[in-house]
Enzyme design. Structure first.
Site, mmCIF file in Angstrom:
data_model
loop_
_atom_site.group_PDB
_atom_site.id
_atom_site.type_symbol
_atom_site.label_atom_id
_atom_site.label_comp_id
_atom_site.label_asym_id
_atom_site.label_seq_id
_atom_site.Cartn_x
_atom_site.Cartn_y
_atom_site.Cartn_z
ATOM 1 N N TYR A 99 -5.062 41.504 -9.390
ATOM 2 C CA TYR A 99 -5.274 40.088 -9.127
ATOM 3 C C TYR A 99 -5.635 39.318 -10.375
ATOM 4 C CZ TYR A 99 -5.591 41.542 -4.202
ATOM 5 O OH TYR A 99 -5.348 42.068 -2.954
ATOM 6 N N GLY A 105 0.115 26.147 9.432
ATOM 7 C CA GLY A 105 1.043 25.062 9.734
ATOM 8 C C GLY A 105 1.392 24.186 8.554
ATOM 9 N N LYS A 106 0.842 24.471 7.394
ATOM 10 C CA LYS A 106 1.047 23.560 6.267
ATOM 11 C C LYS A 106 2.449 23.617 5.670
ATOM 12 C CE LYS A 106 -1.160 26.741 2.948
ATOM 13 N NZ LYS A 106 -2.346 26.899 2.067
ATOM 14 N N LEU A 144 -3.169 35.044 7.920
ATOM 15 C CA LEU A 144 -2.500 33.753 8.133
ATOM 16 C C LEU A 144 -1.059 33.786 7.612
ATOM 17 C CD1 LEU A 144 -5.333 31.197 7.238
ATOM 18 C CD2 LEU A 144 -4.618 32.019 9.496
ATOM 19 N N LEU A 169 0.621 30.386 9.040
ATOM 20 C CA LEU A 169 0.028 30.122 10.348
ATOM 21 C C LEU A 169 -0.958 28.951 10.346
ATOM 22 C CD1 LEU A 169 -0.380 33.804 11.557
ATOM 23 C CD2 LEU A 169 0.916 32.014 12.738
ATOM 24 N N SER A 201 -3.772 39.117 4.719
ATOM 25 C CA SER A 201 -2.851 38.032 5.031
ATOM 26 C C SER A 201 -2.802 37.723 6.525
ATOM 27 C CB SER A 201 -1.442 38.331 4.505
ATOM 28 O OG SER A 201 -0.698 37.138 4.343
ATOM 29 N N GLY A 236 -0.490 31.837 4.609
ATOM 30 C CA GLY A 236 -0.742 30.414 4.861
ATOM 31 C C GLY A 236 0.186 29.802 5.888
#
Length: 350
Positions: free
Chosen positions: A53, A247-248, A240, A245, A238, A243
């Site tokens: 990372y 909705g963005k 989401l 989920l 993860s 990301g």
């Protein structure tokens, strides 16, 4: 905050694990410090990082997230004992990390020592193998034809796994790490390590972290059943779906600074028509029950039988607060039934 046992380790970890992979690209040192402080104040005691990372991975950023955490640890030495700190050794494939070579016993010791230096700590609570040496059905390689399992020699792989486990044992005996775990692995990988541990009196793998969400639940039921009965903690990453989920990204939106605006090592494999169709329906359910889309997805993940602690990440404290809030109230039967209807329609959307 609720807590669960980290598999056979006997250690209590918060059911929310603070992920850190954006620290160093999307987040500054100050952001990281604020997120750590906020998480601790909410009762989170589990922080996950990796030598790889931040992501997207790059040679000039390699190790920066561990350095961010290490800077916080150095300034808050008395609080180190409050944290169950997890990190990971990168698997093969990246030329700037040990020339892209496979994980060996020697490289385990090398990676542990380097992570300890960057993290500015005397020990790592949980040291994980980021992905296995053999090709595995992860990072969206889960369709027939994408992975040829028969190309791997089980005897050769098992011998290499034994060498890795022996090196992890050396690190535990030296006090450098407390426990070891897996990431992006399979039932065969879990069980082979467990057999080796029993046969040679070596440390057990106490956990596995794999991608898991409403859009990517291939570990249910078989791998998760394996974890439950072998007392291996299951740690979704993860939750989401990168990301999605939240909705963005619906209607081809790409908010400035969001992950999908950055170059991804494997491409944005989650960006499919089915992903967006499923997400739109999950958003409708969230609105109907006065939840945010992220809270719906995270609460669902937390309630899956066998999940130990869900790894969440955020690029700002507002998102972090929203995400943590998702774990405070279980979803009702009505919500779960509504979710189930969409899930059955879109079981594998990417």
């Amino acid at each position: 905050m609720q807590y669960s046992k980290l598999g056979s380790s006997g250690v209590d970890v918060s059911r929310v694990c603070l992920g850190s992979m954006t620290w160093g690209i999307q987040n500054t040192q100050q952001d990281a410090n604020e997120q750590i402080e906020y998480a601790l104040n909410q009762g989170i005691n589990f922080i996950d990082t990796a030598e790889l990372y931040p992501v997207p991975p790059a040679a000039d950023k390699y190790g920066d997230t561990e350095r961010f955490i290490g800077n916080w640890v150095a300034e808050n030495a008395s609080r180190r004992k409050e944290i169950i700190l997890a990190s990971k050794i990168a698997g093969p494939g990246l030329p700037y990390i040990r020339e892209g070579q496979k994980i060996t016993g020697e490289s385990v010791i090398e990676a542990v020592d380097a992570s300890l230096e960057r993290l500015k700590t005397d020990y790592i609570d949980l040291f994980q193998l980021h992905w296995p040496n053999r090709v595995s059905p992860h990072f969206a390689k889960h369709w027939p034809g994408q992975v040829t399992f028969s190309k791997a020699d089980a005897a050769v792989e098992t011998q290499k796994m034994l060498e890795i486990l022996q090196a992890l044992d050396d690190c535990i005996k030296a006090g450098k790490i407390r426990f070891c775990g897996l990431s992006d692995d399979t039932p065969w990988g879990i069980n082979t390590y467990l057999k080796l541990s029993e046969k040679y009196a070596l440390p057990r793998m106490v956990s596995i972290q794999n991608e898991f969400s409403l859009l990517h639940a291939k570990d249910w039921p078989y791998l998760i059943e394996n974890c439950i009965h072998e007392n291996v903690a299951y740690l979704p990453w993860s939750p989401l779906a990168g990301g999605a989920l939240s909705g963005k990204y619906l209607n081809n939106q790409r908010p400035q600074g969001s992950r999908w605006t950055l170059e991804q090592r494997n491409g944005i494999f989650r960006d499919t028509t089915a992903t967006h169709a499923a997400t739109a329906q999950y958003i409708d359910i969230a609105k109907a029950y006065q939840l945010t889309p992220a809270q719906l997805a995270l609460a669902w993940c937390d309630q899956v039988d066998g999940v130990t602690s869900t790894i969440i990440g955020a690029t700002n404290k507002r998102q972090l607060a929203e995400n943590i809030q998702a774990f405070t109230t279980p979803l009702s039967t009505d919500v779960l039934e509504a979710i189930s209807g969409v899930f059955k329609e879109y079981p594998v959307p990417f």
